[in-house]
Design a protein around this motif. Structure first.
Motif, short mmCIF file in Angstrom:
data_model
loop_
_atom_site.label_atom_id
_atom_site.label_comp_id
_atom_site.label_asym_id
_atom_site.label_seq_id
_atom_site.Cartn_x
_atom_site.Cartn_y
_atom_site.Cartn_z
N ALA A 291 0.83 -1.21 0.00
CA ALA A 291 0.00 0.00 0.00
C ALA A 291 0.86 1.25 0.00
CB ALA A 291 -0.92 -0.01 1.22
N ILE A 292 1.94 1.24 0.76
CA ILE A 292 2.85 2.39 0.81
C ILE A 292 3.49 2.61 -0.55
CG2 ILE A 292 5.00 3.27 1.80
CD1 ILE A 292 4.22 1.71 4.39
N ILE A 293 3.94 1.52 -1.16
CA ILE A 293 4.56 1.62 -2.49
C ILE A 293 3.57 2.18 -3.50
CG2 ILE A 293 5.45 0.23 -4.41
CD1 ILE A 293 6.64 -1.65 -2.20
N LEU A 294 2.34 1.72 -3.45
CA LEU A 294 1.31 2.21 -4.37
C LEU A 294 1.03 3.69 -4.17
CD1 LEU A 294 -1.07 -0.87 -4.17
CD2 LEU A 294 0.04 -0.03 -6.26
N LEU A 295 1.01 4.13 -2.92
CA LEU A 295 0.80 5.56 -2.67
C LEU A 295 1.96 6.39 -3.20
CD1 LEU A 295 -0.76 6.29 0.85
CD2 LEU A 295 -1.65 6.84 -1.42
N LYS A 296 3.16 5.88 -3.05
CA LYS A 296 4.33 6.59 -3.57
C LYS A 296 4.31 6.64 -5.10
CE LYS A 296 7.51 6.09 0.30
NZ LYS A 296 7.90 7.51 0.37
N LEU A 297 3.83 5.56 -5.72
CA LEU A 297 3.70 5.56 -7.18
C LEU A 297 2.62 6.55 -7.62
CD1 LEU A 297 4.00 1.76 -8.06
CD2 LEU A 297 5.68 3.58 -8.49
N TYR A 298 1.59 6.68 -6.81
CA TYR A 298 0.55 7.67 -7.10
C TYR A 298 1.13 9.09 -7.08
CZ TYR A 298 -3.25 10.94 -6.22
OH TYR A 298 -4.09 12.03 -6.26
N VAL A 299 1.98 9.36 -6.12
CA VAL A 299 2.63 10.68 -6.03
C VAL A 299 3.46 10.95 -7.27
CG1 VAL A 299 4.34 12.05 -4.78
CG2 VAL A 299 2.67 10.69 -3.51
N ILE A 300 4.15 9.92 -7.75
CA ILE A 300 5.04 10.09 -8.90
C ILE A 300 4.27 10.19 -10.21
CG2 ILE A 300 6.87 8.96 -10.26
CD1 ILE A 300 7.81 7.67 -7.61
N THR A 301 3.26 9.33 -10.37
CA THR A 301 2.58 9.23 -11.66
C THR A 301 1.23 9.94 -11.74
OG1 THR A 301 1.36 7.19 -11.08
CG2 THR A 301 3.62 6.94 -11.93
N GLY A 302 0.59 10.14 -10.58
CA GLY A 302 -0.73 10.75 -10.57
C GLY A 302 -1.85 9.78 -10.96
#
Length: 367
Positions: A291-302
């Motif tokens: 979940a943390i990794i996915l949130l970080k990917l959201y920050v990067i990719t939107g």
């Protein structure tokens, strides 16, 4: 009689876990899990490895005490709770007392140095140094970093002082610790060693995104827990080094991992090299790490799909947070869902609590 009491205790927690109801807010759940972590801290200053419904509290665990410090530092920055500082200081003092002269950190039996454990303690030391520029902490950081560099094979992996004397791809999280050390002391050797390990991990990644050597033993499928260790190390490598190849490798794996996410937000506890689920149960630690990794990917990719999947995984784990009248587990996170299956059955490992707290702290910035 004792056996009957234990069976009754197991049954009560099985029923609570089966119902999986948690009406608390994220803030309330975060406070509960932080309080449980503080309760798990022993007089020595280290954190008990876990609480078992059968055997009560485990011994202090250097590895997880190390990265729990990182969580508590972040919680302190969020909450301003001064009692957290005392807990952190006690944990640091204990870790400095068990660190070997060569800079390494021992295993949970305090018998031999371990690369991964040293890396996780290095995370805690670096995090503590960010709020307390202690020279003793800096000395410990430099000693631990030196030990890790000196034991890195020229090909980029660690093969000595490892679990089961095997190469483990999830030591990318150890490489990330070296990068955090580099940000503190500007020692280019730490940067070079970390990059060597991360590049080695990229070199063995398969076309479908799977990483070999990613489980605790050669005979077992990797847990989402260790898979997430590997991905997080690479993702943080992208942040610090700025090499987009690390980001690409994470997204390649995540693409297939997301296909295994269930409607309730959980992931299978074990996955094969073809990303086929090999467990009906879920590893709760792995769920919140992903979940943390996915949130970080959201920050990067939107990409909203990353955020949505992350929230569903966090909410699943939150629903399994113990809300028990037993103060020894109230606020804790079990090893598996259901609690009686797979990973650390009928037990509450401190690393599950640590990563659940991390996910809520990070999620706080989005809500």
């Amino acid at each position: 009689m004792i056996k009957q009491v234990r069976l009754l205790r197991h049954f009560k927690e099985f029923i609570r876990d089966y119902r999986a109801i948690n009406k608390n807010t994220d803030s309330e759940s975060l406070e509960l899990v932080i309080n449980w972590l503080l309760k798990s801290q022993l007089k020595s200053g280290g954190f008990s490895s876990h609480y078992s419904l059968t055997n009560n509290w485990g011994v202090a665990f250097p590895e997880t005490t190390g990265y729990i410090i990182e969580t508590l530092v972040n919680y302190y920055k969020l909450s301003g709770n001064e009692k957290i500082l005392e807990s952190i200081s006690n944990a640091i003092s204990w870790l400095l007392s068990v660190q070997f002269e060569d800079g390494s950190i021992p295993d949970r039996h305090f018998s031999q140095p371990v690369i991964f454990d040293t890396g996780q303690v290095l995370h805690g030391l670096c995090s503590y140094y960010s709020i307390n520029k202690s020279q003793s902490t800096l000395k410990a950081i430099n000693k631990a970093s030196s030990f890790l560099r000196n034991n890195l094979d020229s090909k980029g992996y660690w093969k000595n002082h490892t679990l089961n004397n095997q190469i483990h791809t999830y030591n990318t999280r150890t490489a990330w610790a070296l990068l955090e050390s580099y940000l503190i002391n500007d020692n280019s050797k730490n940067l070079d060693s970390a990059k060597l390990n991360l590049d080695w991990a990229l070199s063995i990644q398969e076309t479908n995104g799977f990483f070999p050597h990613n489980s605790f033993s050669k005979s077992s499928y990797p847990l989402t827990h260790t898979i997430a260790y590997t991905l997080r190390g690479l993702l943080e490598g992208n942040r610090i080094i700025g090499d987009s190849l690390y980001l690409d490798s994470v997204m390649k794996a995540i693409k297939n991992i997301l296909k295994t996410q269930r409607t309730n937000g959980s992931f299978p506890g074990l996955l094969s090299k073809d990303w086929v689920p090999k467990a009906k149960w879920s590893c709760l630690t792995g769920d919140v790490q992903l979940a943390i990794i996915l949130l970080k990917l959201y920050v990067i990719t939107g990409k909203e799909e990353y955020k949505e999947s992350s929230y569903r995984a966090i909410n699943f784990v939150k629903s399994h947070q113990s809300l028990s009248s037993n103060s020894n587990i109230n606020g804790a996170i079990g090893g598996s869902a259901p609690i009686y299956r797979g990973y650390f059955r009928f037990s509450y490992p401190n690393w599950a609590a640590k990563f659940f707290a991390d996910s809520l702290i990070f999620k706080e910035s989005f809500d």
